[in-house]
Design a protein around this motif. Structure first.
Motif, PDB file in Angstrom:
ATOM      1  N   ASN A  63     -18.482  -7.239  45.339  1.00 28.71           N
ATOM      2  CA  ASN A  63     -17.304  -7.540  44.525  1.00 28.71           C
ATOM      3  C   ASN A  63     -16.306  -8.380  45.323  1.00 28.71           C
ATOM      4  O   ASN A  63     -15.755  -9.372  44.818  1.00 28.71           O
ATOM      5  N   LEU A  64     -16.065  -8.000  46.559  1.00 28.02           N
ATOM      6  CA  LEU A  64     -15.150  -8.779  47.413  1.00 28.02           C
ATOM      7  C   LEU A  64     -15.673 -10.197  47.634  1.00 28.02           C
ATOM      8  O   LEU A  64     -14.911 -11.171  47.572  1.00 28.02           O
ATOM      9  N   LEU A  65     -16.971 -10.319  47.889  1.00 30.06           N
ATOM     10  CA  LEU A  65     -17.557 -11.646  48.119  1.00 30.06           C
ATOM     11  C   LEU A  65     -17.513 -12.507  46.856  1.00 30.06           C
ATOM     12  O   LEU A  65     -17.216 -13.707  46.925  1.00 30.06           O
ATOM     13  N   GLU A  66     -17.810 -11.904  45.715  1.00 25.37           N
ATOM     14  CA  GLU A  66     -17.752 -12.669  44.464  1.00 25.37           C
ATOM     15  C   GLU A  66     -16.343 -13.187  44.210  1.00 25.37           C
ATOM     16  O   GLU A  66     -16.164 -14.325  43.770  1.00 25.37           O
ATOM     17  N   ASN A  67     -15.338 -12.361  44.493  1.00 23.76           N
ATOM     18  CA  ASN A  67     -13.954 -12.809  44.328  1.00 23.76           C
ATOM     19  C   ASN A  67     -13.607 -13.901  45.334  1.00 23.76           C
ATOM     20  O   ASN A  67     -12.909 -14.860  44.992  1.00 23.76           O
ATOM     21  N   ALA A  68     -14.089 -13.775  46.550  1.00 26.01           N
ATOM     22  CA  ALA A  68     -13.830 -14.803  47.560  1.00 26.01           C
ATOM     23  C   ALA A  68     -14.421 -16.142  47.127  1.00 26.01           C
ATOM     24  O   ALA A  68     -13.776 -17.181  47.238  1.00 26.01           O
ATOM     25  N   VAL A  69     -15.630 -16.109  46.599  1.00 24.61           N
ATOM     26  CA  VAL A  69     -16.277 -17.342  46.133  1.00 24.61           C
ATOM     27  C   VAL A  69     -15.550 -17.888  44.905  1.00 24.61           C
ATOM     28  O   VAL A  69     -15.264 -19.075  44.813  1.00 24.61           O
ATOM     29  N   LYS A  70     -15.225 -17.014  43.984  1.00 23.24           N
ATOM     30  CA  LYS A  70     -14.581 -17.435  42.736  1.00 23.24           C
ATOM     31  C   LYS A  70     -13.227 -18.100  42.982  1.00 23.24           C
ATOM     32  O   LYS A  70     -12.885 -19.095  42.342  1.00 23.24           O
ATOM     33  N   TYR A  71     -12.445 -17.562  43.904  1.00 25.09           N
ATOM     34  CA  TYR A  71     -11.082 -18.037  44.099  1.00 25.09           C
ATOM     35  C   TYR A  71     -10.892 -18.958  45.300  1.00 25.09           C
ATOM     36  O   TYR A  71      -9.771 -19.363  45.587  1.00 25.09           O
ATOM     37  N   SER A  72     -11.981 -19.309  45.978  1.00 19.19           N
ATOM     38  CA  SER A  72     -11.885 -20.230  47.118  1.00 19.19           C
ATOM     39  C   SER A  72     -12.157 -21.657  46.673  1.00 19.19           C
ATOM     40  O   SER A  72     -12.897 -21.897  45.709  1.00 19.19           O
ATOM     41  N   ASP A  73     -11.578 -22.577  47.398  1.00 15.72           N
ATOM     42  CA  ASP A  73     -11.816 -23.992  47.124  1.00 15.72           C
ATOM     43  C   ASP A  73     -13.214 -24.400  47.572  1.00 15.72           C
ATOM     44  O   ASP A  73     -13.814 -23.773  48.449  1.00 15.72           O
ATOM     45  N   GLU A  74     -13.695 -25.504  46.979  1.00 13.70           N
ATOM     46  CA  GLU A  74     -14.988 -26.038  47.396  1.00 13.70           C
ATOM     47  C   GLU A  74     -14.955 -26.345  48.886  1.00 13.70           C
ATOM     48  O   GLU A  74     -13.930 -26.772  49.419  1.00 13.70           O
ATOM     49  N   GLY A  75     -16.093 -26.111  49.539  1.00 14.52           N
ATOM     50  CA  GLY A  75     -16.208 -26.424  50.955  1.00 14.52           C
ATOM     51  C   GLY A  75     -15.648 -25.361  51.892  1.00 14.52           C
ATOM     52  O   GLY A  75     -15.673 -25.521  53.107  1.00 14.52           O
ATOM     53  N   THR A  76     -15.160 -24.278  51.339  1.00 16.71           N
ATOM     54  CA  THR A  76     -14.592 -23.197  52.144  1.00 16.71           C
ATOM     55  C   THR A  76     -15.704 -22.434  52.869  1.00 16.71           C
ATOM     56  O   THR A  76     -16.838 -22.384  52.410  1.00 16.71           O
ATOM     57  N   VAL A  77     -15.348 -21.827  53.989  1.00 14.22           N
ATOM     58  CA  VAL A  77     -16.254 -20.909  54.676  1.00 14.22           C
ATOM     59  C   VAL A  77     -15.709 -19.495  54.484  1.00 14.22           C
ATOM     60  O   VAL A  77     -14.550 -19.223  54.784  1.00 14.22           O
ATOM     61  N   VAL A  78     -16.542 -18.619  53.955  1.00 10.46           N
ATOM     62  CA  VAL A  78     -16.188 -17.209  53.795  1.00 10.46           C
ATOM     63  C   VAL A  78     -16.888 -16.459  54.915  1.00 10.46           C
ATOM     64  O   VAL A  78     -18.105 -16.504  55.042  1.00 10.46           O
ATOM     65  N   LYS A  79     -16.102 -15.796  55.754  1.00  8.29           N
ATOM     66  CA  LYS A  79     -16.652 -15.078  56.913  1.00  8.29           C
ATOM     67  C   LYS A  79     -16.685 -13.587  56.644  1.00  8.29           C
ATOM     68  O   LYS A  79     -15.682 -12.998  56.272  1.00  8.29           O
ATOM     69  N   VAL A  80     -17.851 -12.988  56.847  1.00 10.02           N
ATOM     70  CA  VAL A  80     -18.018 -11.546  56.718  1.00 10.02           C
ATOM     71  C   VAL A  80     -18.309 -10.997  58.105  1.00 10.02           C
ATOM     72  O   VAL A  80     -19.258 -11.428  58.760  1.00 10.02           O
ATOM     73  N   CYS A  81     -17.461 -10.087  58.566  1.00  7.57           N
ATOM     74  CA  CYS A  81     -17.613  -9.544  59.914  1.00  7.57           C
ATOM     75  C   CYS A  81     -17.687  -8.023  59.854  1.00  7.57           C
ATOM     76  O   CYS A  81     -17.003  -7.400  59.052  1.00  7.57           O
ATOM     77  N   GLY A  82     -18.499  -7.459  60.724  1.00  8.02           N
ATOM     78  CA  GLY A  82     -18.594  -6.004  60.829  1.00  8.02           C
ATOM     79  C   GLY A  82     -18.608  -5.621  62.288  1.00  8.02           C
ATOM     80  O   GLY A  82     -19.502  -6.026  63.035  1.00  8.02           O
ATOM     81  N   ALA A  83     -17.595  -4.873  62.719  1.00  2.63           N
ATOM     82  CA  ALA A  83     -17.499  -4.459  64.125  1.00  2.63           C
ATOM     83  C   ALA A  83     -16.707  -3.173  64.213  1.00  2.63           C
ATOM     84  O   ALA A  83     -15.893  -2.870  63.345  1.00  2.63           O
TER      85      ALA A  83
END
Length: 85
Positions: A63-83
């Motif tokens: 759900n978070l990723l879909e929203n990030a893709v939906k509301y981000s501009d073209e060419g954006t990088v969405v970073k997912v980190c787990g630490a």
């Protein structure tokens, strides 16, 4: 919906590697991201283990990723980190 299910019964949690759950969510949103020219990157400690309900965690991350893709501009990088902090 998740909250409704949680009220109805106690959620089972199992300790497991978070990487597989996050990878699955990232893979599920790749096509939509590609259409917009968005790159989704993943940086997750492969040995990171947490108590989780894997299916529900995957839905939440997706759900978070879909929203990030939906509301981000073209060419954006969405970073997912787990630490662990």
């Amino acid at each position: 919906r998740i909250e409704q299910e949680a009220r109805q019964e106690s959620l089972p949690f199992e300790v497991g590697a978070i990487l597989d759950v996050v990878k699955s969510a990232v893979a599920a949103c790749q096509e939509a991201a590609s259409v917009k020219g968005i790159r989704v990157t993943l940086d997750c400690d492969p040995v990171l283990r947490i108590p989780m309900n894997a299916p529900l965690l995957q839905v939440a991350i997706l759900n978070l990723l879909e929203n990030a893709v939906k509301y981000s501009d073209e060419g954006t990088v969405v970073k997912v980190c787990g630490a662990r902090e």
